[in-house]
Design an enzyme around this catalytic site. Structure first.
Site, short mmCIF file in Angstrom:
data_model
loop_
_atom_site.label_atom_id
_atom_site.label_comp_id
_atom_site.label_asym_id
_atom_site.label_seq_id
_atom_site.Cartn_x
_atom_site.Cartn_y
_atom_site.Cartn_z
N GLU A 70 75.11 25.80 2.81
CA GLU A 70 76.42 26.36 2.44
C GLU A 70 77.51 25.31 2.66
O GLU A 70 78.31 25.02 1.77
CB GLU A 70 76.69 27.60 3.30
N HIS A 71 77.56 24.74 3.86
CA HIS A 71 78.52 23.69 4.20
C HIS A 71 77.77 22.42 4.55
O HIS A 71 76.80 22.47 5.31
CB HIS A 71 79.36 24.07 5.42
#
Length: 376
Positions: free
Chosen positions: A275-276
């Site tokens: 996601e990040h």
């Protein structure tokens, strides 16, 4: 014991069939709430009084930064002309959307991240659902809703909220549902997809950090731990060439991968599709071209995930669970529909219709062929 899919399906079907009566029963059962679903004007006013002036300024400045960033994404037309013919796309906003704001921890930032690009896109109607706590909606959520010009906020949570938005129970049905939730909300969104659109199925928060010997070990560890704060299912990976950093960050919940070089770190990051993704190296820009799968890439020591979550102005609604392999960050265009637009000149039509006529013959579509052939 019923599985999640069957359990959610039964609730959805019950609400679809019995309407408000069923919705009220589930609200009492799961949220201990039996009052009116829609937030009143007086509750908006009360909420505004409860938010301290300093916090109002923080919210307003944050929203200004989000608006500036997302406004650059807007486009309403892409056209080109060839031989007197017009081709392209026009974009139209979705008419009505629903936003689910989780209630476990009040998340006004969720409403900002979804509501601002929706408004920039030109969405006319927005309905917000959020679980009540002691019969009330978090005042920060209501204050953000007011700033966004959202008048429809409903005290609804869980599967019931998704059913209400998808089937039009207690409100007008929406065209698309946005916002994160727990596994029950995710499963409900999955099951109503097709009746309405959905943004994504958000899973537990994730972070991967690529770091070399130049990275500050305290920065790296703090960033990894920040995402584990979201819950026990959150995931954190450290991809590093530094043995010292690997040893320092070897804590519960953090998966450490010691790599031969930064290219291998990038390769591992693409496999994870986090996601990040933070890149804290001496020259982080040099790795960007190697990254293919990530919801967001944050470069350097002063671009931690929490900064992106709150004040950078970028969107924090991102794909999780490896979905960055095929999807991306929420943008203004998620609230718009591309529509093909074409006007063909006689000259170009006559020059190229032979292509269509032959393809129609190959596919056995005689009426299609005739539609092309009949024109003079």
């Amino acid at each position: 014991m019923k599985g999640l899919e069957e359990y959610v399906r039964e609730i959805l079907e019950d609400i679809r069939r019995r309407g408000l009566e069923a919705l009220r029963e589930y609200s009492e059962r799961f949220d201990n709430y039996s009052g009116p679903f829609r937030v009143s004007e007086g509750e908006f006013e009360e909420a505004e009084e409860l938010v301290p002036e300093e916090d109002k300024r923080v919210i307003e400045e944050t929203m200004e930064r989000l608006w500036e960033y997302h406004a650059r994404q807007f486009r309403d037309v892409e056209l080109y002309i060839k031989r007197g013919s017009l081709y392209g796309l026009i974009y139209r906003p979705i008419g009505r959307i629903g936003i689910y704001v989780p209630g476990g921890k009040p998340l006004p930032s969720t409403l900002m991240m979804v509501g601002i690009p929706a408004r920039i896109a030109g969405v006319r109607e927005i309905a917000v659902t959020t679980p009540p706590k002691d019969g009330k909606v978090n005042p920060y959520v209501l204050y953000v809703a007011k700033l966004l010009g959202i008048e429809e906020v409903y005290k609804l949570g869980g599967v019931g909220a998704i059913a209400a938005m998808a089937y039009g129970v207690g409100m007008r049905r929406v065209d698309k549902i946005f916002g994160p939730g727990n596994r029950f909300v995710n499963e409900a969104k999955r099951q109503v997809f097709g009746i309405v659109g959905i943004d994504s199925l958000a899973g537990p928060s994730e972070i991967a950090v690529i770091a070399d010997e130049s990275a500050d070990k305290d920065y790296v560890l703090a960033d990894l731990l920040s995402q584990l704060e979201h819950g026990k299912d959150s995931k954190a990976w450290l991809l590093t060439t530094s043995r010292e950093l690997a040893d320092y960050c070897s804590r519960e919940g953090i998966e450490v991968l010691l790599c031969r070089n930064l290219e291998e770190c990038a390769e591992k990051a693409n496999e994870i599709a986090p996601e990040h993704l933070e890149i804290i190296t001496e020259n982080p820009e040099e790795l960007v071209d190697l990254i293919e799968n990530a919801g967001a890439i944050y470069l350097g020591p002063y671009t931690p995930v929490p900064a992106a979550d709150y004040f950078l102005g970028v969107n924090h609604v991102l794909p999780t669970g490896g979905a960055a392999r095929f999807s991306g960050v929420l943008t203004v265009m998620d609230f718009m529909k591309p529509i093909t637009l074409a006007r063909v000149s006689r000259e170009e039509f006559l020059a190229y219709r032979r292509l269509g006529m032959r393809l129609a013959e190959i596919e056995g579509m005689e009426a299609h062929r005739r539609s092309l052939e009949v024109r003079r």
